[in-house]
Write a protein that holds these residues in place. Structure first.
Motif, mmCIF file in Angstrom:
data_model
loop_
_atom_site.group_PDB
_atom_site.id
_atom_site.type_symbol
_atom_site.label_atom_id
_atom_site.label_comp_id
_atom_site.label_asym_id
_atom_site.label_seq_id
_atom_site.Cartn_x
_atom_site.Cartn_y
_atom_site.Cartn_z
ATOM 1 N N ARG B 70 -20.143 1.284 -4.616
ATOM 2 C CA ARG B 70 -19.046 1.079 -5.564
ATOM 3 C C ARG B 70 -18.392 2.419 -5.912
ATOM 4 O O ARG B 70 -17.179 2.511 -6.044
ATOM 5 C CB ARG B 70 -19.557 0.427 -6.846
ATOM 6 C CG ARG B 70 -19.866 -1.041 -6.680
ATOM 7 C CD ARG B 70 -19.312 -1.825 -7.830
ATOM 8 N NE ARG B 70 -17.870 -1.761 -7.847
ATOM 9 C CZ ARG B 70 -17.130 -2.101 -8.877
ATOM 10 N NH1 ARG B 70 -17.695 -2.500 -9.984
ATOM 11 N NH2 ARG B 70 -15.821 -2.022 -8.821
ATOM 12 N N THR B 72 -18.229 5.133 -4.063
ATOM 13 C CA THR B 72 -17.412 5.626 -2.952
ATOM 14 C C THR B 72 -16.111 4.840 -2.870
ATOM 15 O O THR B 72 -15.036 5.413 -2.727
ATOM 16 C CB THR B 72 -18.147 5.458 -1.606
ATOM 17 O OG1 THR B 72 -19.540 5.436 -1.846
ATOM 18 C CG2 THR B 72 -17.777 6.545 -0.647
ATOM 19 N N ALA B 73 -16.233 3.518 -2.936
ATOM 20 C CA ALA B 73 -15.037 2.679 -2.828
ATOM 21 C C ALA B 73 -14.134 2.916 -4.032
ATOM 22 O O ALA B 73 -12.922 2.938 -3.910
ATOM 23 C CB ALA B 73 -15.429 1.205 -2.742
ATOM 24 N N GLY B 74 -14.756 3.120 -5.214
ATOM 25 C CA GLY B 74 -13.978 3.290 -6.427
ATOM 26 C C GLY B 74 -13.305 4.645 -6.514
ATOM 27 O O GLY B 74 -12.197 4.759 -7.008
ATOM 28 N N ARG B 76 -11.764 6.568 -4.489
ATOM 29 C CA ARG B 76 -10.421 6.677 -3.925
ATOM 30 C C ARG B 76 -9.378 6.128 -4.883
ATOM 31 O O ARG B 76 -8.345 6.732 -5.096
ATOM 32 C CB ARG B 76 -10.331 5.858 -2.654
ATOM 33 C CG ARG B 76 -11.269 6.345 -1.609
ATOM 34 C CD ARG B 76 -11.177 5.425 -0.441
ATOM 35 N NE ARG B 76 -11.589 6.143 0.750
ATOM 36 C CZ ARG B 76 -11.254 5.783 1.951
ATOM 37 N NH1 ARG B 76 -10.491 4.731 2.127
ATOM 38 N NH2 ARG B 76 -11.664 6.450 2.988
ATOM 39 N N ALA B 77 -9.689 4.964 -5.435
ATOM 40 C CA ALA B 77 -8.697 4.320 -6.280
ATOM 41 C C ALA B 77 -8.573 5.038 -7.618
ATOM 42 O O ALA B 77 -7.497 5.134 -8.165
ATOM 43 C CB ALA B 77 -9.076 2.869 -6.499
ATOM 44 N N GLN B 80 -6.112 7.571 -7.518
ATOM 45 C CA GLN B 80 -4.746 7.071 -7.490
ATOM 46 C C GLN B 80 -4.339 6.457 -8.824
ATOM 47 O O GLN B 80 -3.175 6.436 -9.169
ATOM 48 C CB GLN B 80 -4.596 6.020 -6.403
ATOM 49 C CG GLN B 80 -4.505 6.682 -5.043
ATOM 50 C CD GLN B 80 -4.939 5.776 -3.927
ATOM 51 O OE1 GLN B 80 -5.432 4.686 -4.175
ATOM 52 N NE2 GLN B 80 -4.778 6.219 -2.711
ATOM 53 N N HIS B 81 -5.336 5.988 -9.575
ATOM 54 C CA HIS B 81 -4.992 5.297 -10.810
ATOM 55 C C HIS B 81 -4.758 6.251 -11.967
ATOM 56 O O HIS B 81 -3.927 6.008 -12.818
ATOM 57 C CB HIS B 81 -6.081 4.294 -11.168
ATOM 58 C CG HIS B 81 -5.818 2.963 -10.559
ATOM 59 N ND1 HIS B 81 -5.267 1.934 -11.259
ATOM 60 C CD2 HIS B 81 -5.985 2.525 -9.292
ATOM 61 C CE1 HIS B 81 -5.104 0.906 -10.445
ATOM 62 N NE2 HIS B 81 -5.543 1.234 -9.264
ATOM 63 N N MET B 103 4.707 0.320 -6.598
ATOM 64 C CA MET B 103 3.630 -0.655 -6.844
ATOM 65 C C MET B 103 4.166 -2.076 -6.705
ATOM 66 O O MET B 103 3.532 -2.944 -6.147
ATOM 67 C CB MET B 103 3.088 -0.431 -8.253
ATOM 68 C CG MET B 103 1.617 -0.653 -8.378
ATOM 69 S SD MET B 103 0.736 0.262 -7.118
ATOM 70 C CE MET B 103 -0.873 -0.399 -7.380
ATOM 71 N N ILE B 106 4.530 -3.034 -3.160
ATOM 72 C CA ILE B 106 3.277 -3.270 -2.469
ATOM 73 C C ILE B 106 2.705 -4.636 -2.809
ATOM 74 O O ILE B 106 2.344 -5.414 -1.945
ATOM 75 C CB ILE B 106 2.272 -2.152 -2.799
ATOM 76 C CG1 ILE B 106 2.639 -0.918 -2.002
ATOM 77 C CG2 ILE B 106 0.855 -2.567 -2.470
ATOM 78 C CD1 ILE B 106 2.142 0.347 -2.617
ATOM 79 N N GLN B 107 2.689 -4.924 -4.116
ATOM 80 C CA GLN B 107 2.124 -6.211 -4.502
ATOM 81 C C GLN B 107 2.953 -7.346 -3.916
ATOM 82 O O GLN B 107 2.435 -8.368 -3.513
ATOM 83 C CB GLN B 107 2.088 -6.310 -6.021
ATOM 84 C CG GLN B 107 1.085 -5.330 -6.574
ATOM 85 C CD GLN B 107 0.781 -5.561 -8.019
ATOM 86 O OE1 GLN B 107 1.547 -6.188 -8.721
ATOM 87 N NE2 GLN B 107 -0.347 -5.055 -8.458
ATOM 88 N N ARG B 110 2.183 -7.853 -0.219
ATOM 89 C CA ARG B 110 0.868 -8.439 0.001
ATOM 90 C C ARG B 110 0.897 -9.935 -0.190
ATOM 91 O O ARG B 110 0.301 -10.679 0.548
ATOM 92 C CB ARG B 110 -0.134 -7.804 -0.942
ATOM 93 C CG ARG B 110 -0.939 -6.808 -0.221
ATOM 94 C CD ARG B 110 -2.410 -6.922 -0.272
ATOM 95 N NE ARG B 110 -2.980 -7.789 -1.212
ATOM 96 C CZ ARG B 110 -3.829 -7.392 -2.110
ATOM 97 N NH1 ARG B 110 -4.112 -6.132 -2.229
ATOM 98 N NH2 ARG B 110 -4.404 -8.249 -2.878
ATOM 99 N N GLN B 114 -0.217 -12.636 2.667
ATOM 100 C CA GLN B 114 -1.292 -13.626 2.519
ATOM 101 C C GLN B 114 -0.741 -15.027 2.701
ATOM 102 O O GLN B 114 -1.324 -15.845 3.409
ATOM 103 C CB GLN B 114 -1.934 -13.496 1.142
ATOM 104 C CG GLN B 114 -2.976 -12.409 1.123
ATOM 105 C CD GLN B 114 -3.736 -12.376 -0.180
ATOM 106 O OE1 GLN B 114 -3.461 -13.155 -1.091
ATOM 107 N NE2 GLN B 114 -4.680 -11.484 -0.282
ATOM 108 N N SER B 117 -0.054 -15.741 6.294
ATOM 109 C CA SER B 117 -1.202 -16.025 7.158
ATOM 110 C C SER B 117 -1.799 -17.398 6.843
ATOM 111 O O SER B 117 -2.300 -18.072 7.734
ATOM 112 C CB SER B 117 -2.233 -14.899 7.097
ATOM 113 O OG SER B 117 -3.006 -15.011 5.958
ATOM 114 N N VAL B 118 -1.693 -17.831 5.575
ATOM 115 C CA VAL B 118 -2.165 -19.190 5.249
ATOM 116 C C VAL B 118 -1.269 -20.223 5.932
ATOM 117 O O VAL B 118 -1.753 -21.207 6.504
ATOM 118 C CB VAL B 118 -2.179 -19.423 3.718
ATOM 119 C CG1 VAL B 118 -2.478 -20.881 3.399
ATOM 120 C CG2 VAL B 118 -3.201 -18.525 3.056
#
Lengths: 180, 249
Positions: B70, B72-74, B76-77, B80-81, B103, B106-107, B110, B114, B117-118
């Motif tokens: 968590r 490591t993954a966190g 990066r963000a 940015q946050h 932002m 980007i949202q 996305r 999604q 693809s559905v």
């Protein structure tokens, strides 16, 4: 760029399967510290992919990434351990057939299998070529269905079935020889 | 017995042990098992092996592995946050200059990705199923009321037979938790699915994913998304015909 959605998604999709992810990596790499590296690497891949991924089965998705990461890792660090089906030479095929033949002759009773020590069972499994080992681990340890195993390994179901059958023959043969 | 029969027997035995046979096949196999001591022995071996494998103790992952992952993954963000306010202000200015904040873009992208693809997933499943629709009809007067009874707003269902696209039926797809109407047209051996999304969705640029072309447009209260494996130019012609015909309704 990442946003908090990816974190929430990652927590929801990948992390709940961490124990299984580690277990699979443990069996594929053969030791704890390499398993940890593979899981860490797989987690980063999962995190990067999660925003764009359309995850339907989080468990299978997570295991697929771990399995592929473990294979990349093996290719890089222990290329000799990775044997692909096409690379199985005649000698290997003969030895597989030999084991299969033994099974029908004077061969292991299930008592022999039951009497082998845990260490012997572990060694026999570790000694299987990776392509057989992964199928047996996914079926017996992770209890995945044939369909799920096919999805995780990206193999046709028929191949999953024949490899599983071979893998079991090899293990039964090996454990039968332990205690004649 | 020939080796191949033995091999097939073995696969059936494995499938039986793994719970992969249906009730009828499992019943038939149980009868054979009871009558064949050799088969019975192999069955016992597979089960004994399973008991041993499942009985092996497994190392648990190190207790702090989840926390480390968590972190490591966190990390990066986090970077940015928690932008310094100057950078954030600069970014805001640039964002305003560009007409929208990064932002937001980007949202937005996305969401469309999604949804796209559905929609393609639904189209593929429709194409593989014995029939790609819930209601079969080449009559738009049958399909439209069928939709009206199932979703809040019913889309336009133009008849495009003149343009070479024959109405085949309609179905309800689910995107997220929202049921959405999908109209299915046949074009030679191909099908074209048109999903009508609520107005709040954005029109995505034409795109091709996994060999399926996707084209969307806004009309009235809906954003229509057409997907098919027909050539891109044919899909463009389809969209034009759909828009033109729908105007008449």
């Amino acid at each position: 760029m990442r946003n908090s959605d990816d974190h929430a998604l990652f927590d929801e999709v990948f992390l709940p399967h961490l124990q299984e992810a580690y277990r699979l990596a443990r069996w594929l790499t053969g030791n704890a510290s390499d398993a940890e590296d593979v899981v860490q690497d797989a987690a980063m891949r999962a995190f990067r992919a999660i925003g764009a991924a359309d995850v339907i089965n989080p468990r299978a998705w997570s295991l697929t990434i771990v399995r592929n990461t473990a294979y990349s890792w093996l290719m890089k660090n222990r290329p000799k351990d990775v044997v692909f089906a096409e690379d199985l030479g005649d000698a290997d095929r003969r030895s597989l057939d030999h084991t299969a033949a033994e099974r029908h002759g004077a061969t292991p009773e299930d008592a022999a299998i039951l009497n082998a020590t845990a260490e012997e069972v572990r060694k026999a499994l570790a000694a299987l070529p990776a392509l057989f080992r992964e199928i047996v681990v996914l079926r017996e340890m992770h209890e995945l269905s044939y369909r799920e195993i096919a999805a995780v390994t990206n193999l046709p179901i028929g191949t999953v079935m024949s490899r599983l059958s071979r893998a079991r023959q090899l293990l039964i043969g090996a454990l039968g020889q332990v205690r004649p | 017995m020939t080796p191949s029969v033995l091999h097939n027997d073995d696969l059936t035995l494995q499938a039986y042990c793994d719970g992969e046979l249906d009730a009828v096949a499992a019943g038939a196999f149980e009868q054979r098992l009871a009558a064949d001591p050799d088969l019975q022995r192999r069955y016992d071996q597979v089960l004994a092996l399973r008991a041993r494998l499942r009985g092996l103790s497994e190392d648990a992952p190190p207790s702090d592995l989840a926390a480390r992952i968590r972190a490591t993954a966190g990390a990066r963000a986090e970077r940015q946050h928690h932008w310094p306010w100057r950078a954030m202000a600069a970014c805001l200015v640039i964002g305003i200059l560009a007409g929208s904040t990064p932002m937001w873009l980007i949202q937005h992208d996305r969401l469309s990705d999604q949804t796209a693809s559905v929609i393609i997933g639904n189209h593929i499943r429709g194409a593989l199923a014995p029939q790609s629709f819930d209601v079969a009809s080449s009559d738009r007067h049958t399909i439209k009321p069928w939709f009206a009874a199932r979703v809040a707003e019913s889309p336009k269902v133009p008849d495009l037979a003149q343009a070479g696209f024959v109405l085949a039926g309609g179905r309800i797809d689910v995107i997220g938790q929202t049921p959405v109407p999908t109209i299915v047209y046949k074009h030679a051996a191909h099908i074209v699915s048109v999903t009508a999304l609520p107005q709040r969705e954005t029109v995505a640029p034409d795109t091709t994913i996994a060999g399926y072309h996707l084209r969307s447009w806004r009309d009235g209260g809906f954003v229509y998304v057409a997907v098919s494996d027909i050539p891109e130019s044919d899909l463009a012609a389809f969209a034009q015909a759909f828009i033109a015909e729908a105007r008449q309704l």
